[in-house]
Motif scaffolding. Structure first.
Motif, mmCIF file in Angstrom:
data_model
loop_
_atom_site.group_PDB
_atom_site.id
_atom_site.type_symbol
_atom_site.label_atom_id
_atom_site.label_comp_id
_atom_site.label_asym_id
_atom_site.label_seq_id
_atom_site.Cartn_x
_atom_site.Cartn_y
_atom_site.Cartn_z
ATOM 1 N N SER A 1 0.826 -1.207 0.000
ATOM 2 C CA SER A 1 0.000 0.000 0.000
ATOM 3 C C SER A 1 0.857 1.253 0.000
ATOM 4 N N TYR B 1 2.364 1.986 -3.404
ATOM 5 C CA TYR B 1 1.400 2.566 -4.344
ATOM 6 C C TYR B 1 1.067 4.009 -3.974
ATOM 7 N N HIS C 1 -10.794 3.951 -1.466
ATOM 8 C CA HIS C 1 -11.089 3.087 -2.619
ATOM 9 C C HIS C 1 -11.028 3.853 -3.936
ATOM 10 N N LEU D 1 -8.097 3.507 -6.329
ATOM 11 C CA LEU D 1 -7.939 2.294 -7.126
ATOM 12 C C LEU D 1 -8.787 2.317 -8.386
ATOM 13 N N LEU E 1 -5.203 4.490 -11.511
ATOM 14 C CA LEU E 1 -4.150 3.490 -11.695
ATOM 15 C C LEU E 1 -3.334 3.779 -12.951
#
Length: 465
Positions: free
Chosen positions: A396, A399, A428, A431, A436
């Motif tokens: 995590s 990212y 959320h 993502l 992304l």
């Protein structure tokens, strides 16, 4: 449960407790706030709140919840001198990945001293005739026959112990909460608890801003870098009421600031990753001494996951989850948790079965969102958590780091990141396929070489152009 008595008791008269009382009043009929200290009149220091001397901010997600609970509070704060700054337009931030650009406004941030915020909220809450504050009162334990909380045992001053009956008891006593002990006395298992302590020490001081920089000056934030091998060091400068700057410097184990007033500006100029805060302080006038705090660990009790939970008890605020203050989420979580409590009461009603269980799960959601943000950074400092970061936390963080790097040169990604930081939306959204893809591509603009202060801001602060 149809016999649930009216009335509620809130333990703790700080921000979390006051907002909880406000949320309860329309449903409980009467609310008694039990406070161990004497609450000040007006924006003055409170004995039991040493962290009030340090930088605080109310992200827009918290400010919106505060306004829903207390309509008109934002205007009242601004009339008293609080600043509303657009995010990220009025933010000068050095992240571990580089300087952020000052993109068009995505959200807002409400800035003032904690004393002013608490006094404003306290005055509005206590004006409600349904709410009573009992000062110099110590909560001794719960009245809990047959697993149902029916009140709380208190002692006011030197008076004999007495019991305040209540249909709901809310623990908002902060880090000193006794709920784990009280649950053990009821024969319940200990809750799962996690502590992540990066050993951060905070040192803060107020300054009179240079005359030209007393209105409309941005937040300046030099963040620590969890990836560095040595101690992390950071600092933040916040414009607050009365033409002042509130400056907080902080460092992890081995890099802590001190109470030495003579060392404060040296630390800002030489120990941080960039000297911009120290350069700004050269033109400002120090006001008072340096305040220091060492109680900064992240700690969360996962009460919402316990298989058994006593009826009529809810825990929120720092008593549920306490955060490293560097992320500025504590007050916003307090407001969102109180609003979540009110929503459960409005939806389910005062006499609903397992009301406390539903409320505990609801208040855990905003606390959990802020917890993930704080722990996801602090867990990487040596000795912060037993066993170090988990694999999930490593993935995590990698990212999120890539997102932060992308946000230095991509305004759309920067907005998504601030959506989460401002507690407006859940993690959320980071993502989403478009995010992304953008993270894989990286920043669209080149890296900034220095702090993005404007010429006017530099002139106003007396800095070299």
């Amino acid at each position: 449960m149809s016999q649930r008595p009216t009335g509620a008791v809130v333990l703790g008269g700080s921000l979390s407790g006051m907002l909880a009382a406000r949320a309860l009043a329309p449903y409980a009929g009467r609310v008694t706030v039990v406070e161990r200290d004497a609450l000040p009149t007006g924006p003055r220091p409170r004995r039991g709140l040493p962290q009030a001397r340090h930088a605080h901010q109310l992200w827009s997600g918290g400010a919106r919840a505060l306004e829903e609970l207390l309509p008109g509070v934002t205007d009242r704060l601004r009339r008293a001198g609080a600043h509303r700054l657009p995010v990220t337009t009025d933010m000068v931030v050095l992240s571990p990945q580089g300087w952020y650009r000052r993109w068009d406004e995505s959200h807002g941030m409400l800035l003032c001293t904690r004393d002013l915020l608490d006094a404003t909220v306290r005055a509005l809450v206590c004006a409600d005739e349904r709410i009573e504050v009992v000062e110099h009162a110590e909560a001794l334990g719960l009245g809990c026959p047959d697993g149902t909380v029916t009140g709380v045992r208190v002692r006011v001053g030197d008076a004999p112990e007495r019991t305040l009956r209540a249909g709901l008891v809310v623990d908002a006593t902060g880090r000193a909460s006794r709920t784990p002990r009280w649950l053990a006395e009821l024969g319940l298992p200990a809750p799962r608890t996690r502590r992540v302590d990066a050993g951060v020490v905070y040192a803060s001081r107020l300054y009179r801003a240079p005359e030209g920089a007393r209105d409309g000056f941005p937040v300046v934030n030099v963040q620590l870098d969890p990836r560095s091998r040595g101690p992390g060091r950071g600092g933040v400068l916040l414009p607050v009421e009365d033409g002042r700057w509130l400056v907080t410097l902080y460092g992890t184990r081995g890099g802590e600031p001190t109470t030495d007033a003579g060392d404060f500006e040296r630390y800002a100029r030489r120990e941080l990753r960039h000297p911009v805060i120290g350069e700004l302080l050269a033109g400002a006038e120090p006001l008072g001494d340096v305040s220091i705090t060492r109680t900064t660990a992240n700690r969360r009790h996962f009460y919402e996951r316990m298989p058994g939970w006593p009826e009529n008890l809810v825990v929120l605020g720092d008593a549920l989850a306490a955060f490293n203050p560097v992320y500025g989420h504590g007050m916003s979580v307090a407001a969102q948790s109180a609003l979540a409590l009110r929503s459960v009461l409005g939806r389910s009603g005062w006499h609903a079965p397992e009301l406390a269980r539903s409320a505990q799960r609801a208040v855990a959601r905003p606390a959990g969102a802020a917890w993930e943000l704080a722990v996801g950074q602090d867990v990487f400092f040596p000795g912060a958590a037993q066993g170090g970061p988990s694999l999930r936390e490593r993935l995590s963080a990698a990212y999120v780091g890539r997102l932060a790097y992308t946000a230095t040169g991509n305004g759309r990604v920067a907005r998504r990141v601030t959506d989460v930081m401002a507690l407006e939306r859940g993690a959320h959204i980071l993502l989403a396929p478009s995010v992304l893809t953008a993270a894989a591509a990286g920043p669209l603009k080149p890296e900034l070489s220095g702090p993005p202060l404007t010429k006017r801001e530099r002139e106003a602060a007396g800095m070299p152009l």
